[in-house]
Each structure stands twice: as structure tokens, then as C-alpha cells.
Design an enzyme around this catalytic site. Sequence first.
Site, PDB file in Angstrom:
ATOM      1  N   ASP A 294       0.784  -1.149  -0.232  1.00  0.00           N
ATOM      2  CA  ASP A 294       0.232  -0.051  -0.092  1.00  0.00           C
ATOM      3  C   ASP A 294       0.926   1.289   0.059  1.00  0.00           C
ATOM      4  OD1 ASP A 294      -2.133  -1.806   0.311  1.00  0.00           O
ATOM      5  OD2 ASP A 294      -2.112  -1.700   2.416  1.00  0.00           O
TER       6      ASP A 294
HETATM    7  C1  26A Z   1     -11.827  -7.174   1.627  1.00  0.00           C
HETATM    8  N1  26A Z   1     -10.603  -7.288   2.319  1.00  0.00           N
HETATM    9  C2  26A Z   1     -10.005  -8.470   2.634  1.00  0.00           C
HETATM   10  C3  26A Z   1      -9.986  -5.996   2.869  1.00  0.00           C
HETATM   11  C4  26A Z   1      -8.634  -6.198   3.348  1.00  0.00           C
HETATM   12  C5  26A Z   1      -7.928  -5.138   3.415  1.00  0.00           C
HETATM   13  N2  26A Z   1      -8.334  -3.821   3.104  1.00  0.00           N
HETATM   14  C6  26A Z   1      -9.374  -3.837   2.453  1.00  0.00           C
HETATM   15  N3  26A Z   1     -10.058  -5.009   2.174  1.00  0.00           N
HETATM   16  N4  26A Z   1      -7.838  -6.895   4.033  1.00  0.00           N
HETATM   17  C7  26A Z   1      -6.677  -6.630   4.405  1.00  0.00           C
HETATM   18  N5  26A Z   1      -6.820  -5.250   4.290  1.00  0.00           N
HETATM   19  C8  26A Z   1      -5.662  -4.251   4.648  1.00  0.00           C
HETATM   20  O1  26A Z   1      -4.617  -4.498   3.869  1.00  0.00           O
HETATM   21  C9  26A Z   1      -3.702  -3.959   4.684  1.00  0.00           C
HETATM   22  C10 26A Z   1      -2.329  -4.267   4.280  1.00  0.00           C
HETATM   23  O2  26A Z   1      -2.001  -4.120   2.929  1.00  0.00           O
HETATM   24  C11 26A Z   1      -5.456  -4.277   6.035  1.00  0.00           C
HETATM   25  O3  26A Z   1      -6.135  -3.531   6.752  1.00  0.00           O
HETATM   26  C12 26A Z   1      -3.966  -3.787   6.092  1.00  0.00           C
HETATM   27  O4  26A Z   1      -3.917  -2.590   6.720  1.00  0.00           O
END
Ligand code: 26A
Length: 340
Positions: A294
Site C-alpha cells: 500500500d
Molecule cells: C476485503 N478485504 C479482505 C480487505 C482487506 C484490507 N483492506 C481492504 N479490504 N484485508 C486486509 N486489508 C488491509 O490491507 C492492509 C495491508 O495491505 C489491512 O487493513 C492492512 O492494513
Amino acid sequence: MPGQFDLVAFGNPLLDMQIRDGEEVLKKYNLKSNDAILAEESHQSIYEHIVEKYDVVYVAGGAAQNTARCAQYVLPENSTAYLGCVGDDDLAQQLRAANDKEGLRSAYQVNKALPTGSCAAIISGHDRSLVTRLGAAESFSKAHLETPEVKKLIAEAKFFYMGGFFVTHGAESGLIIAKQAKANGVPFSLNLSAPFIPQFFSQQLDSILPYASLVIGNESEAVAYAEAHSYGTSDLKAIAEKLAASPSELQGARTVIITHGSEPTIVVEGGRTREIETAKIASEDIVDTNGAGDAFAGGVVGALILGKSIEEAVKVGQKLGGMCIGQVGPCLKFPKEQII
Ligand code: 26A
């Protein structure tokens, strides 16, 4: 000079619940050490489990929200805004506070009936396994796009960023924004987010992809995309090139960036493929990799908004990704370091 809220990003606002040395948790819940999934029935007790048994660090997460905060890191004050749905609770307040601190405007929709989403971030070694319960995030509705504040943000944005995770529930809203970006003649960037997105939500992803002028992903997401589309290759350069040439509703060629850990980043731009070396980070300097991708995307997007070339933007992304790896969770260093 960029004006106000040049970047509008949208996704699932989540509060991360991060623990270290989580090998036992991976085993108990049958999780891969490096993955991101939606919590299923069998994972529901993981949140209580880690609160009971571990020292949980609570930190603002949500992939696209992290990217927007990281883009803000390199941009002038008040350059970024973020859309997503939260509950009316303490978790949402923590997310607002984290965004306020870093200058990201939280243009949240609020659903009082559901809790704000959270993500168990299980660190083992340098890896992170993410298990998300979306809560209110999943109830984002297109009505939010019609509110005066959001209408103005979308009308004035110079750059959009969508977390691919959003397509599990929000493809319709994503498509509305993507079409608006096309109508406004501004870039729309899309992150593949996790292997399960192209694997299980490829139809939703492919409804938006034709409007994406920039696609960002990592090696496992690229391979998952190739498998879902029967590309018949697992070569990252070949996948990036095919993805760049896949159907488009836009005039110019699509740019594709595929990160590959400490291996060179692959970039396809204007039909030309390049590899951009990345600095290897010493093992002892790595805290965890949560949010590194990210941060990379935030650096790229921020630098592009500042008018930098794709090569310069990738280098900024690599720097922010590396910086994030040295911090606990999806965070950068403060006081700020001069990056650009
Ligand atoms: C729908 N899902 C599974 C998700 C996520 C996500 N953000 C949006 N949708 N699953 C994990 N994360 C975020 O990814 C970040 C790391 O790349 C987490 O909150 C984490 O901060």
C-alpha cells in the site's frame, strides 16, 4: 501546484489488530503466512483469541486508506480524500484521528447499524496474514456518491485510486467513479489487492479494469490474475504486458506496475517493458511487511500527481514501501523524511 484533494481514494476502512509471533494463530485457523482473506465462519473467534492471548497493537489499516495516507506523505497539505463506510463507534474515531493526523480527509459514509471493519494482522517472521471482517465497510452504497461533499470531491479530483478489495461488494460504485474519471479525463488507478480478488471476483474486477489507466499489483496477484484469465504463462513480464493490452475504454495505453518483493519492479508503460531495481532491505531492519504494498502504491500515486515520470514514481514507491517495512504496521516515519 496541486490544489485541494487532488487524490480521491476509496476502499474498505479497517482498523488493524496486529500481533507478532503469531505462528500458533496461523496453525489454529489454518492460515497461510502471507495472505489476505475475508473471515469465514471458522475464523470468527480469531479476534477474541488474539485479544485474549496476545499484545494487540491497534493501528489504522484498510489497504486503499493506507495508500491514501502514504500519498499524502509526499503531497502538499490537504491533497487527499478517502471514501469508505464505517460504523458509529470508537474504531471509526480511531481511523478518523489517524487520517486527521496525517492530513487525509475522511469522507466516510456512516452506517450506525454495523461495527467498523477490522482486520487481524498476524505477523510471523516478516510475513503478514490478514483476516478481515468488513462490517460497515461492506455496506458502502452508491447513495454516498450523491452527497454534496462527495460529488464535489469526485468532480474536482485529479486522480483516483481504487483498492481492488472493494469489488467484493462495491463494483457498482467503483464503476460509477471509474466512468466519471473517464468523463473528466483524469487517471483512474486500480490495485489488484490480493490473489483472491482476481481468483473469485474476476468478473467484477474486469467490469472496472477497462477504465483503469494504471494497474498496480504484486507477483502473487499477477499470477492469480493470469490463472483466472487463462493467460497460459506465469512469467511476470508477460503477464504485465497482457494486462496492459487487455480491453480498454480509454484512449492511451494502460500502465501496469508489478512489484516483486526485493526483486526489480516490472513496469509496462506505453507498450514498453522495464525492470526497475529496488534496494534490498537488510533482514535486521525489517519489522513487518503489513502495508508495504500500500505504501508503494501511495508513493507511486503521490509522485505521479506531482508530475514525476513513471520511473521516478516507482522509485518513490519503493522508498515508501521500504520505509513502511521498518515500522510496526502500515505506517511511515514521523517526523516526515524528505522523499521527493
Ligand atoms: C476485503 N478485504 C479482505 C480487505 C482487506 C484490507 N483492506 C481492504 N479490504 N484485508 C486486509 N486489508 C488491509 O490491507 C492492509 C495491508 O495491505 C489491512 O487493513 C492492512 O492494513
